[in-house]
Design a protein around this motif. Structure first.
Motif, mmCIF file in Angstrom:
data_model
loop_
_atom_site.group_PDB
_atom_site.id
_atom_site.type_symbol
_atom_site.label_atom_id
_atom_site.label_comp_id
_atom_site.label_asym_id
_atom_site.label_seq_id
_atom_site.Cartn_x
_atom_site.Cartn_y
_atom_site.Cartn_z
ATOM 1 N N VAL A 113 4.327 9.021 10.336
ATOM 2 C CA VAL A 113 2.848 8.436 10.673
ATOM 3 C C VAL A 113 3.105 6.930 10.778
ATOM 4 C CG1 VAL A 113 0.672 8.276 9.725
ATOM 5 C CG2 VAL A 113 1.727 10.390 9.875
ATOM 6 N N ILE A 114 3.766 6.495 9.695
ATOM 7 C CA ILE A 114 3.897 4.805 9.619
ATOM 8 C C ILE A 114 4.684 4.453 10.646
ATOM 9 C CG2 ILE A 114 5.007 2.874 8.233
ATOM 10 C CD1 ILE A 114 4.700 4.712 5.713
ATOM 11 N N GLU A 115 5.535 5.085 11.105
ATOM 12 C CA GLU A 115 6.490 4.425 12.477
ATOM 13 C C GLU A 115 5.698 4.511 13.930
ATOM 14 O OE1 GLU A 115 10.026 6.512 15.214
ATOM 15 O OE2 GLU A 115 10.080 6.760 12.970
ATOM 16 N N ILE A 116 4.909 5.683 14.064
ATOM 17 C CA ILE A 116 3.840 5.528 15.186
ATOM 18 C C ILE A 116 2.866 4.724 15.118
ATOM 19 C CG2 ILE A 116 2.142 7.122 16.239
ATOM 20 C CD1 ILE A 116 3.935 9.621 15.292
ATOM 21 N N SER A 117 2.228 4.453 13.817
ATOM 22 C CA SER A 117 1.175 3.517 13.773
ATOM 23 C C SER A 117 1.546 2.049 13.914
ATOM 24 C CB SER A 117 0.440 3.784 12.444
ATOM 25 O OG SER A 117 -0.009 5.092 12.064
ATOM 26 N N ILE A 118 2.898 1.649 13.390
ATOM 27 C CA ILE A 118 3.328 0.132 13.490
ATOM 28 C C ILE A 118 3.627 0.129 15.040
ATOM 29 C CG2 ILE A 118 5.207 -1.135 12.982
ATOM 30 C CD1 ILE A 118 5.197 -0.106 10.102
ATOM 31 N N ALA A 119 4.111 1.084 15.867
ATOM 32 C CA ALA A 119 4.641 0.920 17.251
ATOM 33 C C ALA A 119 3.513 0.963 17.995
ATOM 34 C CB ALA A 119 5.488 2.178 17.604
ATOM 35 N N HIS A 127 0.915 -1.174 0.036
ATOM 36 C CA HIS A 127 0.113 -0.140 -0.071
ATOM 37 C C HIS A 127 0.865 1.215 -0.065
ATOM 38 C CE1 HIS A 127 -3.986 1.774 0.603
ATOM 39 N NE2 HIS A 127 -3.267 2.851 1.364
ATOM 40 N N ASN A 128 0.426 2.293 -0.665
ATOM 41 C CA ASN A 128 0.992 3.593 -0.425
ATOM 42 C C ASN A 128 0.483 4.480 0.461
ATOM 43 O OD1 ASN A 128 2.401 6.066 -1.101
ATOM 44 N ND2 ASN A 128 1.740 5.904 -3.404
ATOM 45 N N MET A 129 1.204 4.637 1.559
ATOM 46 C CA MET A 129 0.780 5.421 2.664
ATOM 47 C C MET A 129 0.477 6.773 2.537
ATOM 48 S SD MET A 129 -0.280 2.993 4.995
ATOM 49 C CE MET A 129 -0.445 3.955 6.390
ATOM 50 N N ASN A 130 0.786 7.357 1.507
ATOM 51 C CA ASN A 130 0.724 8.692 1.093
ATOM 52 C C ASN A 130 -0.565 9.103 0.830
ATOM 53 O OD1 ASN A 130 3.509 9.882 0.465
ATOM 54 N ND2 ASN A 130 3.599 8.164 -0.388
ATOM 55 N N ASP A 131 -1.534 8.019 0.675
ATOM 56 C CA ASP A 131 -2.982 8.152 0.440
ATOM 57 C C ASP A 131 -3.713 8.711 1.801
ATOM 58 O OD1 ASP A 131 -2.714 7.329 -2.019
ATOM 59 O OD2 ASP A 131 -3.426 5.241 -1.663
ATOM 60 N N HIS A 157 2.335 -10.107 14.522
ATOM 61 C CA HIS A 157 2.727 -11.190 13.881
ATOM 62 C C HIS A 157 3.146 -11.144 12.413
ATOM 63 C CE1 HIS A 157 1.913 -13.220 17.414
ATOM 64 N NE2 HIS A 157 0.598 -12.966 17.303
ATOM 65 N N GLN A 158 2.893 -9.874 11.793
ATOM 66 C CA GLN A 158 3.252 -9.690 10.434
ATOM 67 C C GLN A 158 4.309 -8.909 10.220
ATOM 68 O OE1 GLN A 158 1.065 -10.663 8.068
ATOM 69 N NE2 GLN A 158 -0.409 -11.184 9.568
ATOM 70 N N LYS A 159 5.188 -8.985 9.127
ATOM 71 C CA LYS A 159 6.445 -8.595 8.740
ATOM 72 C C LYS A 159 6.319 -7.555 7.617
ATOM 73 C CE LYS A 159 9.327 -11.987 10.671
ATOM 74 N NZ LYS A 159 10.395 -12.914 10.549
ATOM 75 N N TYR A 160 6.835 -6.199 7.631
ATOM 76 C CA TYR A 160 6.596 -5.527 6.634
ATOM 77 C C TYR A 160 8.015 -4.835 6.006
ATOM 78 C CZ TYR A 160 1.496 -5.483 7.567
ATOM 79 O OH TYR A 160 0.284 -6.047 7.565
ATOM 80 N N ILE A 161 8.043 -4.246 4.945
ATOM 81 C CA ILE A 161 9.290 -3.598 4.875
ATOM 82 C C ILE A 161 8.641 -1.793 4.632
ATOM 83 C CG2 ILE A 161 11.024 -3.034 3.085
ATOM 84 C CD1 ILE A 161 11.189 -5.953 2.791
ATOM 85 N N VAL A 162 9.394 -0.934 4.992
ATOM 86 C CA VAL A 162 8.738 0.544 4.746
ATOM 87 C C VAL A 162 9.848 1.206 4.005
ATOM 88 C CG1 VAL A 162 8.085 2.581 5.776
ATOM 89 C CG2 VAL A 162 7.574 0.514 7.010
#
Length: 497
Positions: free
Chosen positions: A122-128, A105-109, A140-145
């Motif tokens: 925003v991504i960092e705060i949300s994932i934390a 997903h493109n989080m710029n949306d 339990h999910q793994k993502y690459i930002v």
């Protein structure tokens, strides 16, 4: 300020509470002004779920922007980013998107107006926060930002790698059939992108995730390369492909020699301006010619029949290949652009893209080192090294014979004066510098400038006279001078031999 306080009849301590700064340099701030500006800031923040720190500062410069928001809102209702303050509702929206991601997903949306550094925060705060919630499946999910706000599940990258195995197998088969596999130990990023495109991944996403898949893709490639058995593909290349492939290869060989020795000749020029002009000619004219023929050759080399080309998505027609020699610059550019922009995964274009980039960046030396001397892509492995003296001697002899024959057969009519001067200048240069040079007529002035100081005065005057007559379009009744010039050229050509 003292007079103002007395005139208003306000107690001193009360009066100076509404004045900012030292008494000697105070700024008067009516209470209604602050209330109005704070109301405006809150209105912007509430309606947009975000506000730029500079906007707050511009609207009310007498207080730290973050302190203003802290005074008006609860701490848990907003978040501070590098350049913005956003509401917790925006973070909640980002968390909902992250939880629902299936592939990427493109989080710029989430907030298109936020700059990249804020989106990444925003991504960092949300994932934390999601990982801190032990009841959430997200942990339990793994993502690459990515740096540009793009987030992808590692499972999706592995899925693309798994689906690309057929593409890699076919690539290895083709390499082994062409005896190139032994020289290719790893995949290029362009090949990985092409592999992902071949299994339905969009070009933009394939380009984004390719760097993160290089290790896994090269591991798969190495495993396939170790396979002792590679099925034979008994595919016969049709006569049309063979005919035009040989023709394009010969064009590339000729251009290779010409580009290399023209560059070596340019290096011997004493005049820096003349040298730069000759290098510009090699890049702009000969470089683009080489790129065009390299595109045509690449298409033919990766096709088995004329119908392969017709059925491809390249939008390159057989007629383009048949008429490659007579095609004008505009159509040649169309063919190059069509090939580079094509998403047809059957055709590898990594070398074309690299050559094109070197041309655009005007990196002539790198281009010659990688594609002309080092034979990028093993194209000229059967050809003699250009670095050997025998290559120089062979090409010099070929050019001398061609120029001498042209000179002897050329009519001395006035209309052929520019061609006469062109041929003689090339002969003189090569005889004087012992270096083959083969350039178009547009380079005559810079060649002439280089060779004149090395000639006898009478020969200098002859060349200048004919050059001036051509410039001023006064080429009639100079047959005697033309004959002298041709004799001069023949003499130098025979001495050069």
């Amino acid at each position: 300020m003292y007079k103002l306080q007395k005139a208003l009849n306000i107690q001193e301590d009360v009066f100076y509470r509404t004045i900012r700064g030292k008494r000697t340099r105070a700024v008067y701030e009516p209470l209604c002004y602050k209330q109005r500006q704070i109301t405006l800031i809150k209105s912007i923040f509430d309606s947009n779920e975000m506000i730029n720190l500079k906007t707050i500062e511009n609207l009310y410069p007498f207080m730290n922007p973050i302190d203003i928001i802290k005074e008006e809102y609860l701490d848990q209702s907003f978040y501070c980013l590098p350049t913005h303050i956003v509401k917790s509702s925006l973070i909640s929206k980002a968390k909902s998107i992250l939880i629902g991601i299936q592939e990427h997903h493109n989080m710029n949306d989430v907030a298109p107006s936020l700059p990249p550094e804020d989106i990444n925060k925003v991504i960092e705060i949300s994932i934390a926060e999601l990982k801190a919630d032990k009841s959430s499946l997200f942990q339990h999910q793994k993502y690459i930002v990515m740096e540009d706000g793009f987030i992808v599940k590692t499972d999706y990258i592995q899925l693309m790698v798994d689906h690309s195995k057929d593409f890699l197998s076919n690539l290895v088969i083709r390499l082994k059939q062409k005896h190139k596999a032994i020289n290719k130990t790893s995949l290029t990023e362009r090949e990985v992108i092409t592999a992902f495109e071949s299994v339905g991944c969009s070009p933009s996403i394939a380009k984004t995730i390719a760097p993160f898949a290089m290790k896994s893709m090269n591991k798969e490639y190495e495993d396939i390369m170790k396979t002792p058995y590679v099925p034979e593909l008994h595919i016969t290349v049709d006569k049309w492909i063979s005919q035009y492939k040989l023709k394009e290869y010969q064009s590339l060989v000729d251009l290779r020699h010409s580009i290399y020795f023209n560059y070596m000749s340019a290096c011997s020029f004493k005049d820096k301006t003349a040298k730069k002009k000759l290098e510009k000619y090699i890049l702009k004219d000969q470089g683009n010619d080489f790129l065009f023929h390299l595109v045509i050759y690449s298409v033919l080399n990766q096709s088995y029949s004329q119908s392969d080309i017709e059925q491809s998505t390249l939008d390159i027609l057989p007629a383009d290949i048949e008429n490659s020699v007579t095609m004008d610059a505009k159509d040649r550019k169309r063919v190059i652009d069509t090939f580079v922009q094509s998403n047809d995964h059957r055709y590898d274009k990594s070398d074309i893209i690299q050559f094109s980039q070197l041309l655009q960046e005007k990196k002539l030396k790198e281009l010659i080192d990688e594609f002309i001397v080092q034979t990028k892509g093993q194209l000229f492995t059967k050809e003699t090294s250009l670095l050997l003296d025998s290559s120089k001697s062979k090409f010099s002899r070929l050019i001398r014979e061609q120029l001498l024959n042209q000179l002897k057969e050329l009519s001395l009519e006035a209309m052929y004066a520019p061609q006469l001067l062109h041929i003689v200048c090339l002969i003189l240069f090569q005889s004087l510098y012992k270096m083959p040079l083969y350039v178009s007529g547009k380079c005559v002035p810079i060649v002439l400038m280089e060779i004149k100081p090395l000639l006898e005065k009478k020969d200098q005057e002859l060349l200048e006279f004919i050059h001036d007559s051509i410039i001023h379009q006064d080429t009639t009744e100079h047959n005697t001078e033309y004959e002298r010039l041709r004799t001069l050229g023949i003499q130098y050509a025979e001495d050069w031999a």
